[in-house]
Structures are given as structure tokens and as C-alpha cells.
Write a protein that holds these residues in place. Structure first.
Motif, PDB file in Angstrom:
ATOM      1  N   GLY A  47       1.676   5.461  -0.908  1.00 45.79           N
ATOM      2  CA  GLY A  47       1.219   6.801  -1.238  1.00 45.79           C
ATOM      3  C   GLY A  47       2.184   7.506  -2.172  1.00 45.79           C
ATOM      4  O   GLY A  47       3.315   7.063  -2.364  1.00 45.79           O
ATOM      5  N   PHE A  48       1.710   8.598  -2.749  1.00 46.88           N
ATOM      6  CA  PHE A  48       2.584   9.384  -3.632  1.00 46.88           C
ATOM      7  C   PHE A  48       2.040  10.803  -3.703  1.00 46.88           C
ATOM      8  O   PHE A  48       0.893  11.063  -3.364  1.00 46.88           O
ATOM      9  N   ILE A  49       2.893  11.703  -4.138  1.00 46.96           N
ATOM     10  CA  ILE A  49       2.533  13.108  -4.342  1.00 46.96           C
ATOM     11  C   ILE A  49       2.950  13.444  -5.765  1.00 46.96           C
ATOM     12  O   ILE A  49       4.118  13.263  -6.133  1.00 46.96           O
ATOM     13  N   LEU A  53       0.893   7.981   4.752  1.00 46.06           N
ATOM     14  CA  LEU A  53       1.633   7.348   3.650  1.00 46.06           C
ATOM     15  C   LEU A  53       1.510   8.176   2.378  1.00 46.06           C
ATOM     16  O   LEU A  53       2.402   8.129   1.521  1.00 46.06           O
ATOM     17  N   ILE A  54       0.409   8.897   2.226  1.00 43.92           N
ATOM     18  CA  ILE A  54       0.254   9.749   1.034  1.00 43.92           C
ATOM     19  C   ILE A  54       1.184  10.955   1.156  1.00 43.92           C
ATOM     20  O   ILE A  54       2.030  11.193   0.299  1.00 43.92           O
ATOM     21  N   LEU A  55       1.040  11.694   2.267  1.00 42.37           N
ATOM     22  CA  LEU A  55       1.830  12.923   2.417  1.00 42.37           C
ATOM     23  C   LEU A  55       3.322  12.623   2.352  1.00 42.37           C
ATOM     24  O   LEU A  55       4.094  13.430   1.838  1.00 42.37           O
ATOM     25  N   MET A  74       0.891  -1.153   0.000  1.00 38.72           N
ATOM     26  CA  MET A  74       0.000   0.000   0.000  1.00 38.72           C
ATOM     27  C   MET A  74       0.923   1.194   0.000  1.00 38.72           C
ATOM     28  O   MET A  74       1.768   1.321   0.889  1.00 38.72           O
ATOM     29  N   ASN A  86      -3.617   6.612  11.068  1.00 41.88           N
ATOM     30  CA  ASN A  86      -2.663   7.488  10.396  1.00 41.88           C
ATOM     31  C   ASN A  86      -2.140   6.941   9.068  1.00 41.88           C
ATOM     32  O   ASN A  86      -1.124   7.408   8.562  1.00 41.88           O
ATOM     33  N   TYR A  87      -2.844   5.958   8.498  1.00 41.39           N
ATOM     34  CA  TYR A  87      -2.333   5.391   7.236  1.00 41.39           C
ATOM     35  C   TYR A  87      -2.255   6.451   6.143  1.00 41.39           C
ATOM     36  O   TYR A  87      -1.453   6.341   5.215  1.00 41.39           O
ATOM     37  N   THR A  88      -3.083   7.500   6.238  1.00 40.27           N
ATOM     38  CA  THR A  88      -3.062   8.526   5.183  1.00 40.27           C
ATOM     39  C   THR A  88      -1.751   9.311   5.170  1.00 40.27           C
ATOM     40  O   THR A  88      -1.446   9.985   4.187  1.00 40.27           O
ATOM     41  N   ARG A  92       4.753   9.887   0.936  1.00 34.65           N
ATOM     42  CA  ARG A  92       5.117   8.972  -0.158  1.00 34.65           C
ATOM     43  C   ARG A  92       5.688   7.679   0.444  1.00 34.65           C
ATOM     44  O   ARG A  92       6.730   7.169   0.006  1.00 34.65           O
ATOM     45  N   GLY A  93       4.991   7.174   1.437  1.00 39.82           N
ATOM     46  CA  GLY A  93       5.481   5.989   2.132  1.00 39.82           C
ATOM     47  C   GLY A  93       4.872   4.722   1.563  1.00 39.82           C
ATOM     48  O   GLY A  93       3.916   4.752   0.798  1.00 39.82           O
ATOM     49  N   ARG A  94       5.423   3.613   1.999  1.00 39.81           N
ATOM     50  CA  ARG A  94       5.014   2.305   1.503  1.00 39.81           C
ATOM     51  C   ARG A  94       4.849   1.388   2.696  1.00 39.81           C
ATOM     52  O   ARG A  94       5.703   1.372   3.589  1.00 39.81           O
ATOM     53  N   MET A  95       3.755   0.646   2.731  1.00 41.72           N
ATOM     54  CA  MET A  95       3.512  -0.323   3.796  1.00 41.72           C
ATOM     55  C   MET A  95       3.350  -1.655   3.082  1.00 41.72           C
ATOM     56  O   MET A  95       2.487  -1.782   2.214  1.00 41.72           O
TER      57      MET A  95
END
Lengths: 339, 339
Positions: free
Chosen positions: A280-282, B271-273, A278, B267-269, B275-278
Motif C-alpha cells: 500500500g501507499f499514501i 496496508l494502504i493506510l 502486495m 484487514n489487508y486494507t 504504507r505496508g508491504r506483505m
């Protein structure tokens, strides 16, 4: 003297954003100095990410403070120029904000770029705007769809989701693409115009029903889930991922107005069993590739692979109400405002 | 005739697993046929993943059914052989299950392999066992730590977490490694024996305190979080990730006994800010590299980079109670049972 109307941030919303969080203001612009030019803005674009910009906190961009002109991407025309490098009549796109005019000294101001010939005036804000580029990089770089993959997209009738879903289906050879949207009208657009394999109307199902619908459409599981929404659809997708699945965290509009953030996805542990990812990206991280991506998007649109919708409301004085359409789900495709 | 005691699954637990979910049974083993050999098991290893195997559902492995011998990795000695290829006295490790003897026809049965000369008899179950290999592949392949990275490990006094944390700190050149464990004794082991930079005692903090402790130890954020636990520490870590962070989902022992799964990470969101990966993984996917990984782990242990703890309880009749030590946090390092 040119009178410039502009929308300022009046206060930081706690919970639901409303029109009262913005106030309109008029300033008199000075005459142009040598080297300056003035852009008359005619279309403004709205994006869910703006909700994050007005919280008062800095995130991947600095937060907008009370009294600042509201930030936003727009297109306009150079209506007066004392800069020999910038001809009057030039169409430009840039981060002009929620206002009628800007004065600039260089095409580098406001991250400005000219709109290429032959490109419809609003396309730089919709298909080629941040939302279309977000679809491009999120799907291709983060989601890495392979031919024959099964793909689920939430917010699929939106400006980003619709582009991601159609690239997957009509360009990248996914075997099945299902879009999630709210209401029969949006779902009909997904199957009839965007030509996806199926649509799920999230308003017609509770959490369990959503899970069952996803399971029914993907009996072998999902390879890529492109998520703009979060909440129930994220959990339903996580419960139905295939081994090696990629979940592209593009956004979480279901959470942006929450005062206390709702729980995260219960089913995240399925990422362990299914060796899923899973991520995220910007989109701004891919700025160096925006130009090439735009060229591809234009080609795909011209080839009939990507249909895109623009929801054009009118009247600069309505900007806050038009922004709110994103959160009520009233918008049909990319939300724009014509001045 | 050899009498073989064995523990069978008596029922599938709903919620907390307890000793009553297992029952002991004795069978008479037949004499060896030509080509067969008999292993007398002397040490059995326990792993939190076993909780998933007894739910009655198939996951990445088939579920254990009521009446089946409980599955588990163990070491033993070939005490009788009518197979010319297998000498009596050979030390072996394999998936022998919770029982005293097995009869085999080939070294391929029970995923058996000989224990190399010079390797202490229990090392194949601890440092070289599934838990140590899980640390190796989870940290290195999924977490991809780079020199100078900052790394947080939950369950850091456990059989997997302790190996992951020490590889990060003493082999891969992390600039800071902090371990999370329950209680002052485990935390002292992390700083004094495993020589991590710091330890956080999760039992001494509520959710907010955990968040503050993580933020205090990582003012610039976390590059890699190796998570064995889930729950509050996952949320605290997500709130403190650096741009481009990797969250290795190794396990979620805080959730395994829950009847209704608790909420996922709020706080999974982030990951968007950021650019993280789980990302999750299953160590069995790396089986082809187990031998090479074991060689490296032995070298690192011999060089003093990795201290590992074994918690050896005694008495075959106590197997279920020893298993439960994993869930109460009573174990100190790898939980083993000596017959």
C-alpha cells in the motif's frame, strides 16, 4: 458582505454514505483585513478517499468531525486581494473544501498553489490532482513496471486507474495492459480512447467468470496489478500472478461502504508460491515530488500518451449527490462539480 | 541384497491429510555398480510445505504423484562405496525421501552435500535445514528488520519461527520480539529458553482477544510480522502495523488442510493506510547463499544466540504419523524421525 455557502458533515455514515450525511449552511464572511485575499471557488473535486475521512476516526489524516466543513480539493480565482503578493485574477488550487469562498492570508494557507499558465482550469483537479498523482507514484514507485511487463488495472476508467493504465501502456512500454471497469461504455472508452489492449467488464461476470477472463488475457500471468477496487478482482488477479509480481494497493472502493468489512483475498497465499508483493501507499508521502510529477504528466498528456476524462456536474447545491456518483459508478472519469 | 523400505504416496488428500494417504513398500536394491555408492539414511525431516507437494498440483516444485516415494530431506552415512571420490563413513545430507537407503553415482544426486566436521548429525536438518534457512532469508531479506524494530512471529515455537524470532531479538537488535504459539508449554519455552520479550498463547484467545493481546504488546505498532500461520493472527497483526511495516509471508499452516480455502485477511486494507508491504518468498530462490547462511547460523548457535529444539520420534514405520504431528501442533521444534 459576501455570503458563503458551505457543506458541513451532518453525521458519520454507518454503511452506505448518503446525501443526508451532509447539510448546507450559509455564513457571512467578514471584510478583508490588510494582508488577506479572497478566493472564489469554481470547481470542486471528489475522491473515494473522502469516504474514509468521514468515518469519525483519524487515519493517515485527521477525521472530519460533525459540523466541520467537508474537506476537498478545489480551484478558484482570487477575486479580491489586500495582499500585495497575491494579484486579483490569480488562478489557484488548494484544499478549499466544499464551500464557495475562502479567505486566506498567504499562499501557504489551504496548501494553495498557483495554477501554471497554459494549464486548463480543471486539470489541477484531474490529471494533476490527487488522483493523477496517485496513479503516477503508485504505478511507478510501488508497481515498478518494467518494459515488456503485463499489467492489470482495476477501476481502470476512473480518474486514477485510467492514468495508471495509460502510463503503463504508452509511456513505460508494457507488453499488455488490460483494464477492468463496469459496463460496455466504460470498457469501450478503455480500448478506443485510452488504447489499452483489452477491457474486462466486471458487471458481466461472476467471481469465477472474472477469474477466467483474467486467466484468458494473461496466460503467462500478471507482473503488476494496480488495484483500486478489492473484492473479486483482487482474488482473480492474485490467482494469476507471475513470479515476482507486484500488487499495488491503491484503494478498495468495493469495501468502503461496508458496515462489517468483507473477507480479504482468499488467494493471498499465492504471494508465497509466486514470491509476490502486495503493498500500500499514501500519495501524500510523495509530496516533495508532486511538482516534478506534474510536469511529466503535462508532457505526457500533450504528447497524446494520456487521455483523461472529466465528469463535470453543475450546481454547488448538488455536492453530496455528485460525491455519491463515485460509489454508484455513475462517474465517467474524474468527478468534478462546477459551482 | 539390501531390502529398502519406503513410503509411497497412496492418494492425494482432499482436506485433512492422514496416515492413509501413504503406504509402505519394500524393494530389493541391486548390488552397486562401479562408481556407485549407497547411503543408509538415519534421520528424516518433516516440513509443513510437504502438504502442498501432495495435492497433485505442481507449484514451485513439481507435485508428488501417487506411487512416488514421498519427498523429504534426510541425513545418512555412506555405508558402501564403489566410487573412489566418496569414502565409506561420509556423513551426507540430501533429498533422499522417505526411505531407508538410496544408491547414488555422484554427490550431485539428491542435491547431496557432506555434513561438515563438528556439526551434530541432525543439525543439517534443523537449524541448517530448510526451516532454519527459511527463517534466515525470510527475516533478513524480506522482513529487513532494523535495530530497535518491534517484531511479531507466529508459529514461534516451530522450527522456522523460533529461529526467525531469535535472530531478530539476539542478533539484529530488535527492541521487542513477541512470539505466538499454542499452549503454555510452548509459550514458556519462548520466554525462558528463546528469551523473547513475551509470548501469546493463541489457544487461550478468540479472534478479538488475539487482537487485544497484539495491541497490548505493541502499543506503538509492529514493524515486522513474520507469519507462518495465517488466519486470526494475520488479521490481528495487520490491524496493529506501524507505518512502513513488512509482513513476511512464510507460510499459512492454518489453511493447508482446508478443502475450501478460508477467507483472506479482512484487514489487508490497513496496508494502504500504513504504507505496508506483505511479501511472500520461497527459500530455494536463495540457494546460492545457503552455504554462507549456514556458516552464520552455526556461529550464532555457538555464541548462544539461537536455541533450537528438535523433536526426534523413532521408527521408520511411523513416518506418516510423525508428519501429522506438524498439523496437530504436537511437535516441539523441528520434527525429525530417527530410523
Amino acid at each position: 458582505m459576501t455570503q458563503n455557502r458551505r457543506w458541513l458533515l451532518a453525521s458519520h455514515p454507518q454503511g452506505d454514505v448518503a446525501a443526508e450525511h451532509f447539510r448546507i449552511d450559509t455564513e457571512s464572511l467578514p471584510d478583508l483585513d490588510e494582508g488577506q485575499f479572497r478566493v472564489a471557488v469554481d470547481y470542486l473535486a471528489f475522491d473515494p478517499a473522502m469516504r474514509g475521512w468521514i468515518t469519525g476516526r483519524d487515519t493517515y489524516v485527521s477525521g472530519i468531525q460533525v459540523g466541520d466543513v467537508m474537506r476537498g480539493m478545489a480551484v478558484g480565482v482570487v477575486e479580491a486581494s489586500r495582499n500585495p503578493a497575491v494579484a486579483e485574477g490569480t488562478r489557484v488550487v488548494g484544499m478549499f473544501g466544499w464551500q464557495e469562498y475562502v479567505i486566506a492570508s498567504s499562499m501557504r494557507d489551504f496548501n494553495m498553489r498557483p495554477v501554471p499558465d497554459g494549464v486548463p482550469p480543471t486539470m489541477p483537479l484531474s490529471l494533476l490532482g490527487i488522483t493523477g498523482l496517485t496513479a503516477y507514484f503508485g504505478l511507478l514507485d510501488v508497481g515498478q513496471p518494467k518494459e515488456g511487463n503485463t499489467i492489470l488495472v482495476s477501476g481502470a476508467a476512473g480518474a486514477t486507474g485510467s492514468v495508471a493504465a495509460q502510463i503503463a501502456k504508452h509511456v513505460k512500454g508494457a507488453s499488455k495492459v488490460v483494464g477492468v471497469a463496469g459496463g460496455p461504455e466504460k470498457c469501450a472508452w478503455l480500448t478506443d480512447v485510452a488504447r489499452l489492449d483489452a477491457a474486462i467488464d466486471y458487471k458481466a461476470h461472476d467471481a469465477r467468470g472474472l477469474y477466467r477472463e483474467v486467466a484468458r488475457h494473461f496466460p503467462q500471468g500478471i507482473d503488476v496489478f494496480f488495484d483500486n477496487v478489492g473484492g473479486g478482482i483482487l482474488d482473480a488477479a492474485l490467482a494469476n500472478i507471475k513470479v515476482g509480481a507486484r500488487i499495488v494497493l491503491c484503494g478498495a472502493i468495493s469495501r468502503y461502504n461496508a458496515v462489517n468489512p468483507p473477507p480479504g483475498p482468499v488467494n493471498y497465499t499465492n504471494l508465497i508460491l509466486k514470491r509476490g508483493r502486495m503493498e500500500g501507499f499514501i500519495v501524500m508521502d510523495y509530496a516533495a515530488r508532486f511538482k516534478d510529477a506534474s510536469m511529466e504528466l503535462i508532457q505526457w498528456a500533450q504528447a497524446g500518451h494520456i487521455a483523461y476524462q472529466e465528469d463535470v456536474q453543475e450546481g454547488f447545491e448538488h455536492a453530496p449527490d455528485v460525491f455519491l456518483r463515485l460509489f454508484s459508478g455513475a462517474n465517467r472519469g474524474k468527478q468534478l462539480l462546477k459551482y
